[in-house]
Scaffold this motif. Sequence first.
Motif, PDB file in Angstrom:
ATOM      1  N   GLU A 114       5.196  -3.342   0.252  1.00 55.86           N
ATOM      2  CA  GLU A 114       6.035  -3.743  -0.268  1.00 55.86           C
ATOM      3  C   GLU A 114       5.990  -5.352  -0.145  1.00 55.86           C
ATOM      4  OE1 GLU A 114       6.875  -1.716   4.048  1.00 55.86           O
ATOM      5  OE2 GLU A 114       5.390  -2.944   2.767  1.00 55.86           O
ATOM      6  N   LEU A 115       4.667  -5.793  -0.796  1.00 56.92           N
ATOM      7  CA  LEU A 115       3.989  -6.836  -1.202  1.00 56.92           C
ATOM      8  C   LEU A 115       3.580  -6.469  -2.834  1.00 56.92           C
ATOM      9  CD1 LEU A 115       2.951  -9.870  -0.895  1.00 56.92           C
ATOM     10  CD2 LEU A 115       0.991  -8.828   0.016  1.00 56.92           C
ATOM     11  N   GLU A 139       5.986  -4.589  -4.885  1.00 49.55           N
ATOM     12  CA  GLU A 139       6.776  -4.137  -5.102  1.00 49.55           C
ATOM     13  C   GLU A 139       6.952  -5.492  -5.239  1.00 49.55           C
ATOM     14  OE1 GLU A 139       8.464  -1.681  -6.358  1.00 49.55           O
ATOM     15  OE2 GLU A 139       6.385  -0.303  -5.634  1.00 49.55           O
ATOM     16  N   THR A 140       7.048  -6.895  -4.203  1.00 49.35           N
ATOM     17  CA  THR A 140       7.827  -7.954  -4.797  1.00 49.35           C
ATOM     18  C   THR A 140       6.678  -8.818  -6.433  1.00 49.35           C
ATOM     19  OG1 THR A 140       7.584  -8.393  -2.047  1.00 49.35           O
ATOM     20  CG2 THR A 140       7.962 -10.365  -3.458  1.00 49.35           C
ATOM     21  N   TRP A 177       9.899 -12.357   1.324  1.00 50.65           N
ATOM     22  CA  TRP A 177       7.970 -12.323   1.162  1.00 50.65           C
ATOM     23  C   TRP A 177       8.036 -10.632   2.224  1.00 50.65           C
ATOM     24  CZ3 TRP A 177       5.050 -12.722  -2.705  1.00 50.65           C
ATOM     25  CH2 TRP A 177       5.475 -13.322  -3.743  1.00 50.65           C
ATOM     26  N   PRO A 178       7.381 -10.139   2.377  1.00 50.99           N
ATOM     27  CA  PRO A 178       7.657  -9.129   3.924  1.00 50.99           C
ATOM     28  C   PRO A 178       6.972  -9.944   4.755  1.00 50.99           C
ATOM     29  CG  PRO A 178       6.431  -7.889   1.685  1.00 50.99           C
ATOM     30  CD  PRO A 178       7.241  -9.506   0.959  1.00 50.99           C
ATOM     31  N   PRO A 223      -0.445  -3.870   1.578  1.00 47.46           N
ATOM     32  CA  PRO A 223       1.364  -3.426   1.604  1.00 47.46           C
ATOM     33  C   PRO A 223       2.314  -2.324   0.424  1.00 47.46           C
ATOM     34  CG  PRO A 223       0.773  -5.117   3.324  1.00 47.46           C
ATOM     35  CD  PRO A 223       0.573  -5.440   2.521  1.00 47.46           C
ATOM     36  N   LYS A 236      21.736  -5.384  -5.360  1.00 48.09           N
ATOM     37  CA  LYS A 236      20.738  -4.768  -5.264  1.00 48.09           C
ATOM     38  C   LYS A 236      20.962  -3.710  -6.711  1.00 48.09           C
ATOM     39  CE  LYS A 236      17.978  -0.665  -3.901  1.00 48.09           C
ATOM     40  NZ  LYS A 236      18.393   0.304  -5.306  1.00 48.09           N
ATOM     41  N   LYS A 271      -1.747  -0.019  -4.028  1.00 46.16           N
ATOM     42  CA  LYS A 271      -0.800   0.163  -3.193  1.00 46.16           C
ATOM     43  C   LYS A 271      -0.926   1.165  -2.985  1.00 46.16           C
ATOM     44  CE  LYS A 271       3.882   1.649  -4.976  1.00 46.16           C
ATOM     45  NZ  LYS A 271       4.576   1.345  -5.749  1.00 46.16           N
TER      46      LYS A 271
END
Length: 322
Positions: free
Chosen positions: A197-198, A200-201, A79-80, A195, A29, A189
């Motif tokens: 998370e997507l 941010e991906t 991928w979330p 979502p 991270k 967003k």
Amino acid sequence: MSDALATPSRTSEASTEAKAAAVVAALAKAEIDQADHAMRNWTDPEPGPVRIGSPQHLRMFCNMLLQTHNPYKPAVIDWPRLDPDALRRVTSLPIWDIAVQTEGRASVRVQAFADTVTAPLLRSALEMDGGEEARHKVVLSKLVEAYGIALAPEPEYRPPADVEWGWLVTGYSECIDSFFAFGLFAAAKRSGFFPAELVETFEPVIQEEGRHILFFVNWAAWYRRNLPWWRRPLYTLKVMRVWAFLIWERVGIARGIDADGVAKDANFPMNSTSSLAEALSPRAMIELCLAENDRRMAGYDPRLLRPETVPKLARLARRLLR
């Protein structure tokens, strides 16, 4: 007795493994965060003013692109998982064929132009640009694979007959599309259309486009300054033709067609505005795009030129919408 002695040992081993896994995850991270910060923030170490068109200017905008490269690998993107409603929204957008094909064409066009450049540093930067465009195509391909989106067969991507034309079309097209993409992704967003998370991906892809247009507008200014005076009028005319082509192309996109009768060369933002920004007025959408454009450009050396044409047109449109 032996079982009693073995149980604490197994517990200790499991605890050690868990701690080791936590350390590895923390290091991974930290590496990702460091690469992300480096991609968004860059200043040339040499102080002082920079003359546009100078060798220092060339070195600066090339190093900006090369030194802010984010080495993420599309094949390992996690991928979330999407809930049914989010999955329906993602898969129902009629833009995935176009998006994949656009990135495929862009990578070929940029590489074709890079092949004509002899200056080592500039060629390396252009090759990095083309490689990142190719990586965007892989990211999109992995996304549609992850969410079960069927794509039409891809065409053969061929370099244009006029490689400079292809490079200019790609660069100025990204100046238009990235400006709106910045705002649209922020709107997606905020609204929850995608979502978080997507979204941010996708962040590295969107920020890379910001780097690309920053590189392109500085290259364009540097290139024009270094043209012989007698070649500048023809080059200016060529740029005007590129803008006319892009405007005509986007009129076709708005109608759902292109020069061949099929909408097949559009970027994501130009086809998704109505879907992602339904809750925003046109004025609010323009303001969001302007704010996001400023935010995404803020981390780079202020001596580099920023894209001006599309933000100026957007500010003019905002005044007319009062």
